[in-house]
Write a protein that holds these residues in place. Structure first.
Motif, PDB file in Angstrom:
ATOM      1  N   PHE A 151      -0.424  -1.481   1.768  1.00 19.38           N
ATOM      2  CA  PHE A 151       0.858  -1.527   1.049  1.00 19.38           C
ATOM      3  C   PHE A 151       1.765  -0.360   1.447  1.00 19.38           C
ATOM      4  N   GLU A 152       1.477   0.257   2.584  1.00 18.17           N
ATOM      5  CA  GLU A 152       2.221   1.434   3.033  1.00 18.17           C
ATOM      6  C   GLU A 152       2.950   1.141   4.338  1.00 18.17           C
ATOM      7  N   GLY A 153       4.139   1.712   4.462  1.00 16.77           N
ATOM      8  CA  GLY A 153       4.897   1.590   5.697  1.00 16.77           C
ATOM      9  C   GLY A 153       5.337   2.947   6.202  1.00 16.77           C
ATOM     10  N   THR A 223       4.469   1.371  -1.371  1.00 16.34           N
ATOM     11  CA  THR A 223       5.183   0.404  -2.198  1.00 16.34           C
ATOM     12  C   THR A 223       4.491   0.131  -3.526  1.00 16.34           C
ATOM     13  N   LEU A 224       3.205   0.397  -3.639  1.00 18.23           N
ATOM     14  CA  LEU A 224       2.544   0.205  -4.928  1.00 18.23           C
ATOM     15  C   LEU A 224       2.950   1.277  -5.927  1.00 18.23           C
ATOM     16  N   ALA A 225       3.045   2.510  -5.443  1.00 17.70           N
ATOM     17  CA  ALA A 225       3.447   3.620  -6.317  1.00 17.70           C
ATOM     18  C   ALA A 225       4.955   3.852  -6.282  1.00 17.70           C
ATOM     19  N   GLN A 226       5.656   3.153  -5.381  1.00 17.48           N
ATOM     20  CA  GLN A 226       7.099   3.333  -5.175  1.00 17.48           C
ATOM     21  C   GLN A 226       7.431   4.808  -4.922  1.00 17.48           C
ATOM     22  N   THR A 227       6.714   5.396  -3.973  1.00 20.22           N
ATOM     23  CA  THR A 227       6.995   6.775  -3.591  1.00 20.22           C
ATOM     24  C   THR A 227       7.433   6.821  -2.137  1.00 20.22           C
TER      25      THR A 227
END
Length: 360
Positions: A151-153, A223-227
């Motif tokens: 879930f990371e970019g 994107t899961l933690a919106q950081t």
């Protein structure tokens, strides 16, 4: 230049007509027409980049549709670059497009990249990224890096005005076959759209000179933690002095002199129907294999092929298959070096193609 079309951008005080004219005269090559390449192409086309080339040899698969949302079910089996450029022409008829229906290789990289102001690396494997990097260093061209994991970019601007390169971020160019890509690890369809759009934004900033670039910085988006985290990326001087490309970057997109014959999904399925005892090796990982596989296939993951190749009868022809045809091509090249006398086939499009045709 159609000022009515771009009036909202031109009105921006920090952008204006001058920046719009820079976009109109710019040329961009996008390598990859998948999850990252499709949104990057759509927005660069929308904002008015004058010349856009798209390079890919893949075809649309049903498994692409959740994240490559410009494609439709009717496009399955068609060349991605053809479908994407048709869509983009309808979006902005004033853009000049170049369709490069091939994969990037050490043989064609310098020629294909030479004519563009900026490269957007929208590829999905380490070998191609190292190849893009080295070609851009040799040609002194900046490129926009984007990548996905779970879930990371990640996004960065590489090789810009003596800034860091991809090898400064990932100095080890060794065997990365055990590192999962989207086919193996999965990806949420929204994430590539987000990262591809960030790549397009950084491309606009490079081409126009506005804003603060992600050169020397790596943007990491969870994107899961919106950081959003920006970390510094130092320059390693020796990575800026590459003088020649390597013969092989170990990526599936890389050509070789080895004789590997490709089978279309139809050709393979006809062989299946005629001989269920044919030797088929599925090189996906164990989890993928357990989710669904051909009844006569033996599972030897690509990362284990070197250690387990003796399980394959080298006196009989062998057909290699994976999810999309990429890992199996790499496996075929590797197996050919281990069994030089063996007849080896690779299934183009892999399980995706078989599923698209309704055979599995």
């Amino acid at each position: 230049m159609d000022e009515l079309r771009y009036q909202k951008q031109i009105r921006l005080k920090s952008f204006g007509r001058e920046s719009q004219e820079k976009l109109a005269s710019a040329s961009v090559l996008i390598i990859g027409a998948g999850g990252l390449g499709t949104p990057a192409a759509q927005y660069l086309n929308g904002v008015g980049v004058g010349k856009i080339a798209i390079m890919d040899q893949d075809t649309v698969a049903e498994s692409n549709l959740a994240r490559q949302t410009l494609f439709t079910p009717e496009d399955v089996g068609k060349p991605k670059t053809d479908v994407l450029i048709q869509h983009l022409k309808r979006q902005n008829p004033s853009t000049h497009f170049t369709n490069i229906r091939k994969f990037l290789t050490p043989e064609n990289a310098l020629h294909e990249l030479a004519g563009y102001d900026l490269i957007v690396d929208a590829s999905d494997n380490f070998g191609t990224r190292y190849l893009v990097n080295d070609a851009c260093v040799i040609l002194d061209k900046p490129f926009i890096y984007g990548a996905l994991h779970d879930f990371e970019g990640q996004v960065s601007v590489m090789n810009y005005q003596n800034g860091p390169t991809y090898r400064c971020l990932f100095p080890e160019g060794g065997d990365t076959s055990a590192i999962l890509n989207c086919d193996e690890n999965g990806v949420l369809g929204i994430l590539p759209a987000l990262i591809g759009t960030y790549q397009a934004l950084e491309a606009v900033k490079v081409l126009t000179g506005i804003g603060e670039l992600l050169s020397g910085k790596l943007l990491i988006i969870d994107t899961l933690a919106q950081t959003h985290l920006k970390v510094g990326l130092p320059v390693v001087p020796e990575n800026q002095s590459i003088a020649a490309l390597k013969n092989n970057y170990g990526q599936p997109m890389c050509s070789t002199d080895m004789d590997v014959t490709s089978l279309t999904s139809e050709e393979f399925w006809n062989k299946q129907e005629a001989n269920r005892q044919q030797q088929v090796i599925d090189v996906r990982n164990e989890g993928e294999f357990e989710e669904g596989h051909l009844e006569n296939a033996l599972n030897i993951p690509l990362s284990q092929l070197t250690e387990r190749h003796q399980e394959i009868n080298e006196k009989a022809p062998v057909t290699l298959i994976c999810q999309s045809g990429m890992r199996s091509l790499k496996a075929a090249q590797l197996l050919q070096s281990l069994h030089p006398e063996q007849v080896i086939y690779n299934v183009e499009g892999g399980m995706n193609a078989l599923e698209a045709e309704g055979w599995v």
